[in-house]
Write an enzyme that holds these catalytic residues in place. Structure first.
Site, short mmCIF file in Angstrom:
data_model
loop_
_atom_site.label_atom_id
_atom_site.label_comp_id
_atom_site.label_asym_id
_atom_site.label_seq_id
_atom_site.Cartn_x
_atom_site.Cartn_y
_atom_site.Cartn_z
N HIS A 62 -58.04 -4.40 33.30
CA HIS A 62 -59.30 -5.02 33.72
C HIS A 62 -59.01 -6.34 34.42
O HIS A 62 -57.85 -6.78 34.47
CB HIS A 62 -60.26 -5.21 32.54
CG HIS A 62 -59.80 -6.16 31.48
ND1 HIS A 62 -58.68 -5.95 30.71
CD2 HIS A 62 -60.33 -7.35 31.06
CE1 HIS A 62 -58.54 -6.94 29.85
NE2 HIS A 62 -59.52 -7.81 30.05
N ASP A 66 -56.05 -13.09 32.24
CA ASP A 66 -54.88 -12.98 31.37
C ASP A 66 -54.24 -11.60 31.44
O ASP A 66 -53.18 -11.39 30.84
CB ASP A 66 -55.24 -13.32 29.92
CG ASP A 66 -56.41 -12.52 29.37
OD1 ASP A 66 -57.39 -12.33 30.09
OD2 ASP A 66 -56.33 -12.10 28.20
N HIS A 67 -54.85 -10.69 32.21
CA HIS A 67 -54.28 -9.35 32.35
C HIS A 67 -53.80 -9.03 33.76
O HIS A 67 -53.17 -7.99 33.96
CB HIS A 67 -55.30 -8.30 31.91
CG HIS A 67 -55.57 -8.33 30.44
ND1 HIS A 67 -55.00 -7.43 29.56
CD2 HIS A 67 -56.32 -9.17 29.68
CE1 HIS A 67 -55.40 -7.72 28.33
NE2 HIS A 67 -56.21 -8.77 28.38
N HIS A 142 -65.66 -3.50 26.82
CA HIS A 142 -65.39 -4.93 26.96
C HIS A 142 -66.52 -5.57 27.76
O HIS A 142 -67.49 -4.89 28.14
CB HIS A 142 -64.02 -5.11 27.64
CG HIS A 142 -63.44 -6.48 27.49
ND1 HIS A 142 -63.53 -7.21 26.33
CD2 HIS A 142 -62.76 -7.26 28.37
CE1 HIS A 142 -62.92 -8.37 26.50
NE2 HIS A 142 -62.46 -8.43 27.73
#
Length: 305
Positions: A62, A66-67, A142
């Site tokens: 996603h 942070d990803h 999410h």
């Protein structure tokens, strides 16, 4: 054949001390698959002596920073090192827009083809296949579009028992036997029964990556019985209201999911920076599901055949 997962980052929204943003490398034989690419991923690859040239596919869950904030830097390094092999990239809609803007304003023209596939984060669907494995999306719940990924090794060939084989069999006939087929003569009669001359194939291994998500029991069926499950565990269970508000899971919920899915082994990660000591999260998970470890930096899990 190697089937190994290495954790490059275990932090959640903000890094903390020796915890970095989410990234993992799954290695199958000579092929490396990058799962998420948080800030600093290419530095982590260097520290663990993983050559980025081996990465053929990248799977982004996603578009929270942070990803994927490390992705442009990694792609730029691949470009500067003269990569020519195509790179396959999978992720939610919008990732292409972000990268296109970055390439445009930096006047970057990649030396390799970047083949982007938009994934449907609401579906369980196959998005990738190669000689080793298949990859399916896993729908996550999410705050934005988000999916996990299920990596399954393809079925392996059966083993021939040489001393039981008839002499003079052709390579095509031997191949058919390894694929579980019987052999027939010209009259249609069984010439060689597969069960008589072969033994079972090696175990086909599986890994499920459950990224940021609310506890979603219905997904357990999709990953039932996998050898290795990674499930985010951002908070301890006394923070489950906070977890629900931010659309995350607790360590206890991750363990409940693993138990429901009857997986062999569980890794928990994506830890909130509020926790300096991670042992309480491990204890909380172990109280529900015994075979669990922390997915901390450098953790390596090799799955046997």
């Amino acid at each position: 054949m190697e089937f190994e997962l290495k954790i490059l980052g275990s932090a959640s929204a903000t890094p903390y001390l020796d915890r970095h943003h989410t990234a993992q490398i799954l290695t199958v034989d000579s092929q490396a698959y990058l799962i998420d690419c948080g800030e600093g991923t290419q530095r982590r690859l260097m520290e663990y002596k993983i050559r980025h040239q081996r990465i053929g596919s990248i799977f982004i869950s996603h578009l929270h920073g942070d990803h994927f904030f490390g992705l442009f830097g990694l792609l730029s390094t691949m470009h500067l090192h003269g990569r020519t092999e195509p790179l396959q990239l999978f992720g939610p809609a919008g990732l292409d827009e972000v990268l296109t803007t970055q390439f445009r304003v930096s006047n970057t023209q990649l030396t390799f083809n970047l083949e982007f596939t938009v994934v449907d984060t609401t579906a369980f669907a196959q998005v990738y296949e190669d000689r080793y494995l298949t990859v399916h999306t896993l729908p996550m719940r999410h705050r934005i579009a988000c999916c996990g990924y299920l990596f399954r090794e393809k079925p392996k060939r059966r083993h021939l028992v040489k001393e039981r084989l008839l002499s003079g069999l052709t390579p095509a006939q031997l191949s058919a036997l390894t694929h579980g087929e019987d052999l027939y003569d010209e009259a249609g009669q069984v010439l060689v029964r597969n069960a008589d001359v072969t033994t079972a194939p090696n175990h086909s291994r599986s890994y499920a990556y459950c990224s940021d998500t609310l506890y979603t029991e219905s997904n357990a069926e999709l990953v039932h019985g996998v050898d290795l499950l990674y499930h985010e565990a951002t908070f301890l269970d006394d923070m489950r209201e906070r977890a629900a508000t931010t659309h995350h899971s607790t360590a206890r919920q991750a363990a409940l999911f693993a138990r429901k899915a009857e997986v062999r082994h569980l890794l928990i990660g994506h830890f909130s920076s509020r926790y300096r000591d991670l042992e309480p999260l491990l204890r909380e998970a172990k109280a529900v599901f015994d075979s669990v470890e922390l997915a901390t930096e450098g953790k390596t899990v090799s799955l046997p055949e």
